[in-house]
Design a protein around this motif. Sequence first.
Motif, PDB file in Angstrom:
ATOM      1  N   ALA A  98       0.834  -1.213   0.000  1.00 42.39           N
ATOM      2  CA  ALA A  98       0.000   0.000   0.000  1.00 42.39           C
ATOM      3  C   ALA A  98       0.865   1.258   0.000  1.00 42.39           C
ATOM      4  CB  ALA A  98      -0.925  -0.008   1.213  1.00 42.39           C
ATOM      5  N   THR A  99       1.945   1.234   0.772  1.00 40.35           N
ATOM      6  CA  THR A  99       2.858   2.381   0.817  1.00 40.35           C
ATOM      7  C   THR A  99       3.538   2.577  -0.530  1.00 40.35           C
ATOM      8  OG1 THR A  99       3.271   2.009   3.177  1.00 40.35           O
ATOM      9  CG2 THR A  99       4.850   3.377   1.992  1.00 40.35           C
ATOM     10  N   ALA A 100       3.945   1.490  -1.163  1.00 37.26           N
ATOM     11  CA  ALA A 100       4.619   1.575  -2.458  1.00 37.26           C
ATOM     12  C   ALA A 100       3.700   2.143  -3.541  1.00 37.26           C
ATOM     13  CB  ALA A 100       5.119   0.195  -2.876  1.00 37.26           C
ATOM     14  N   LEU A 101       2.396   1.857  -3.422  1.00 32.39           N
ATOM     15  CA  LEU A 101       1.433   2.334  -4.422  1.00 32.39           C
ATOM     16  C   LEU A 101       0.895   3.729  -4.126  1.00 32.39           C
ATOM     17  CD1 LEU A 101      -0.723  -0.909  -4.948  1.00 32.39           C
ATOM     18  CD2 LEU A 101       1.074  -0.017  -6.457  1.00 32.39           C
ATOM     19  N   SER A 102       1.158   4.223  -2.924  1.00 34.10           N
ATOM     20  CA  SER A 102       0.524   5.474  -2.491  1.00 34.10           C
ATOM     21  C   SER A 102       0.919   6.676  -3.335  1.00 34.10           C
ATOM     22  CB  SER A 102       0.859   5.747  -1.019  1.00 34.10           C
ATOM     23  OG  SER A 102       2.253   5.911  -0.843  1.00 34.10           O
ATOM     24  N   TRP A 103       2.059   6.613  -4.031  1.00 40.62           N
ATOM     25  CA  TRP A 103       2.466   7.745  -4.857  1.00 40.62           C
ATOM     26  C   TRP A 103       1.560   7.916  -6.081  1.00 40.62           C
ATOM     27  CZ3 TRP A 103       4.243   7.163  -9.961  1.00 40.62           C
ATOM     28  CH2 TRP A 103       4.443   5.829 -10.379  1.00 40.62           C
ATOM     29  N   LEU A 104       0.709   6.938  -6.341  1.00 42.76           N
ATOM     30  CA  LEU A 104      -0.187   6.993  -7.495  1.00 42.76           C
ATOM     31  C   LEU A 104      -1.511   7.682  -7.191  1.00 42.76           C
ATOM     32  CD1 LEU A 104       0.366   3.326  -8.731  1.00 42.76           C
ATOM     33  CD2 LEU A 104       1.243   5.394  -9.820  1.00 42.76           C
ATOM     34  N   ILE A 105      -1.761   8.029  -5.936  1.00 43.80           N
ATOM     35  CA  ILE A 105      -3.057   8.607  -5.569  1.00 43.80           C
ATOM     36  C   ILE A 105      -2.999  10.127  -5.638  1.00 43.80           C
ATOM     37  CG2 ILE A 105      -3.546   6.629  -4.088  1.00 43.80           C
ATOM     38  CD1 ILE A 105      -2.991   8.366  -1.672  1.00 43.80           C
ATOM     39  N   PRO A 106      -4.158  10.816  -5.744  1.00 39.19           N
ATOM     40  CA  PRO A 106      -4.187  12.282  -5.817  1.00 39.19           C
ATOM     41  C   PRO A 106      -3.545  12.929  -4.585  1.00 39.19           C
ATOM     42  CG  PRO A 106      -6.317  11.357  -6.418  1.00 39.19           C
ATOM     43  CD  PRO A 106      -5.496  10.216  -5.896  1.00 39.19           C
ATOM     44  N   SER A 107      -2.966  14.113  -4.775  1.00 39.58           N
ATOM     45  CA  SER A 107      -2.245  14.788  -3.694  1.00 39.58           C
ATOM     46  C   SER A 107      -3.160  15.139  -2.522  1.00 39.58           C
ATOM     47  CB  SER A 107      -1.572  16.055  -4.226  1.00 39.58           C
ATOM     48  OG  SER A 107      -2.525  16.921  -4.831  1.00 39.58           O
ATOM     49  N   ASP A 108      -4.406  15.547  -2.815  1.00 41.33           N
ATOM     50  CA  ASP A 108      -5.331  15.885  -1.726  1.00 41.33           C
ATOM     51  C   ASP A 108      -5.617  14.683  -0.839  1.00 41.33           C
ATOM     52  OD1 ASP A 108      -5.503  18.493  -2.522  1.00 41.33           O
ATOM     53  OD2 ASP A 108      -7.401  18.268  -3.598  1.00 41.33           O
ATOM     54  N   LEU A 109      -5.605  13.508  -1.455  1.00 40.55           N
ATOM     55  CA  LEU A 109      -5.881  12.292  -0.687  1.00 40.55           C
ATOM     56  C   LEU A 109      -4.711  11.933   0.218  1.00 40.55           C
ATOM     57  CD1 LEU A 109      -8.154  10.291  -0.334  1.00 40.55           C
ATOM     58  CD2 LEU A 109      -7.171   8.896  -2.152  1.00 40.55           C
ATOM     59  N   TRP A 110      -3.510  12.422  -0.120  1.00 36.14           N
ATOM     60  CA  TRP A 110      -2.350  12.199   0.738  1.00 36.14           C
ATOM     61  C   TRP A 110      -2.586  12.801   2.122  1.00 36.14           C
ATOM     62  CZ3 TRP A 110       2.340   9.962   1.326  1.00 36.14           C
ATOM     63  CH2 TRP A 110       2.857   9.242   0.248  1.00 36.14           C
ATOM     64  N   LYS A 111      -3.089  14.031   2.158  1.00 38.24           N
ATOM     65  CA  LYS A 111      -3.325  14.699   3.438  1.00 38.24           C
ATOM     66  C   LYS A 111      -4.384  13.958   4.243  1.00 38.24           C
ATOM     67  CE  LYS A 111      -2.332  19.099   1.158  1.00 38.24           C
ATOM     68  NZ  LYS A 111      -2.882  20.406   0.727  1.00 38.24           N
ATOM     69  N   PHE A 112      -5.463  13.592   3.566  1.00 33.11           N
ATOM     70  CA  PHE A 112      -6.530  12.845   4.235  1.00 33.11           C
ATOM     71  C   PHE A 112      -6.002  11.507   4.744  1.00 33.11           C
ATOM     72  CE2 PHE A 112      -9.862   9.582   3.906  1.00 33.11           C
ATOM     73  CZ  PHE A 112     -10.802  10.098   4.786  1.00 33.11           C
ATOM     74  N   GLY A 113      -5.244  10.814   3.887  1.00 31.35           N
ATOM     75  CA  GLY A 113      -4.702   9.512   4.272  1.00 31.35           C
ATOM     76  C   GLY A 113      -3.726   9.613   5.426  1.00 31.35           C
ATOM     77  N   GLY A 114      -2.902  10.663   5.433  1.00 31.84           N
ATOM     78  CA  GLY A 114      -1.960  10.850   6.537  1.00 31.84           C
ATOM     79  C   GLY A 114      -2.673  11.061   7.857  1.00 31.84           C
ATOM     80  N   GLY A 115      -3.742  11.862   7.821  1.00 28.06           N
ATOM     81  CA  GLY A 115      -4.535  12.079   9.030  1.00 28.06           C
ATOM     82  C   GLY A 115      -5.203  10.805   9.509  1.00 28.06           C
ATOM     83  N   MET A 116      -5.701   9.999   8.558  1.00 27.30           N
ATOM     84  CA  MET A 116      -6.335   8.736   8.916  1.00 27.30           C
ATOM     85  C   MET A 116      -5.335   7.770   9.543  1.00 27.30           C
ATOM     86  SD  MET A 116      -9.621   8.481   8.365  1.00 27.30           S
ATOM     87  CE  MET A 116      -9.800   6.702   8.257  1.00 27.30           C
ATOM     88  N   VAL A 117      -4.134   7.703   8.977  1.00 25.38           N
ATOM     89  CA  VAL A 117      -3.102   6.810   9.521  1.00 25.38           C
ATOM     90  C   VAL A 117      -2.775   7.194  10.957  1.00 25.38           C
ATOM     91  CG1 VAL A 117      -0.665   6.172   9.358  1.00 25.38           C
ATOM     92  CG2 VAL A 117      -2.088   6.190   7.301  1.00 25.38           C
ATOM     93  N   ALA A 118      -2.608   8.495  11.200  1.00 25.52           N
ATOM     94  CA  ALA A 118      -2.293   8.962  12.558  1.00 25.52           C
ATOM     95  C   ALA A 118      -3.429   8.638  13.522  1.00 25.52           C
ATOM     96  CB  ALA A 118      -2.017  10.462  12.539  1.00 25.52           C
ATOM     97  N   PHE A 119      -4.669   8.852  13.075  1.00 22.89           N
ATOM     98  CA  PHE A 119      -5.826   8.603  13.943  1.00 22.89           C
ATOM     99  C   PHE A 119      -5.972   7.111  14.241  1.00 22.89           C
ATOM    100  CE2 PHE A 119     -10.401   7.827  14.601  1.00 22.89           C
ATOM    101  CZ  PHE A 119     -10.618   8.667  15.689  1.00 22.89           C
ATOM    102  N   VAL A 120      -5.804   6.275  13.219  1.00 26.78           N
ATOM    103  CA  VAL A 120      -5.931   4.818  13.413  1.00 26.78           C
ATOM    104  C   VAL A 120      -4.839   4.306  14.345  1.00 26.78           C
ATOM    105  CG1 VAL A 120      -5.775   2.575  12.265  1.00 26.78           C
ATOM    106  CG2 VAL A 120      -7.121   4.406  11.238  1.00 26.78           C
TER     107      VAL A 120
END
Length: 280
Positions: A98-120
């Motif tokens: 999942a980390t290796a593929l994460s560079w393929l996702i939209p930049s706005d989703l990076w911020k959302f995903g980072g917040g989700m990872v921290a919260f989880v």
Amino acid sequence: MPEHTPYRFQPIHLHWLSLDVVAGAVVSHIAASRLPTGRTPLNVWVTIILGLVVLGVYSLDHLLDNRRTEKPKTQRHQFNREYEPLVWRLVIGTFVVATALSWLIPSDLWKFGGGMVAFVALYLWGVSKLPIKSHRQAMKEPITSLIYACGVWASTWFLGYEVTWESIVLGILFYLITVQSLLLFSHFEAIKYRESYNLARWLKRANTMKVLKGITIVAAITCVTVCLMTDYRYVQRLAIILLSMSLVHLWMWRNPEKIIANERFRIWGELVFVMPWLVL
């Protein structure tokens, strides 16, 4: 489990590995991504990453549960204990991919995903510190539902497309249905495992019944309202599916004798989230 214990595949292992949860998350995510027309382009990489992360997080949660002094007795937890080394490899592998593929996702989703990872991560750490016989365990269901709904539905709001009111309203309804599902699970677990401390045991049977019925009533009102106000047939069809999911939960609650044996209620409840496939 000793590492040399041989692994032999059985179909039920797909359920114990939470692959039905993954299937429900992926299908529901695709359905949400298609709003409002049903023809909105799908970001395949985001969908794949979501499936990997759901698989990793759920497996990790079960592994951490098994580290407690008083270990859960569910069949899924027992499976994860028996094959713990293999499950750990699965968890690490899913997160690496999942980390290796994460560079393929939209930049706005990076911020959302980072917040989700921290919260989880904070959530898993906090839950691991709770005593097993604590009524604060009742917080797990609504918080887990929030994490699931955000990952599945709210993530579609960061794909670069216009966020419509229909998606927001149905997303909130999806969260309530997720709460209904986990409350239903905790209700059956409280019956099957008397030592369970969860939301259903904290609410008691009467209040659990009121919440389950209340969510179905909200789902019905929301479905009718959305169907009358939207201009999109796809939105109407998806709203009806969400209402149907809630009605299935209510049927399960009224027919425990048909699904409580061998924890069949979990298979039924988790496959409910595959129902949006009917509108794709």
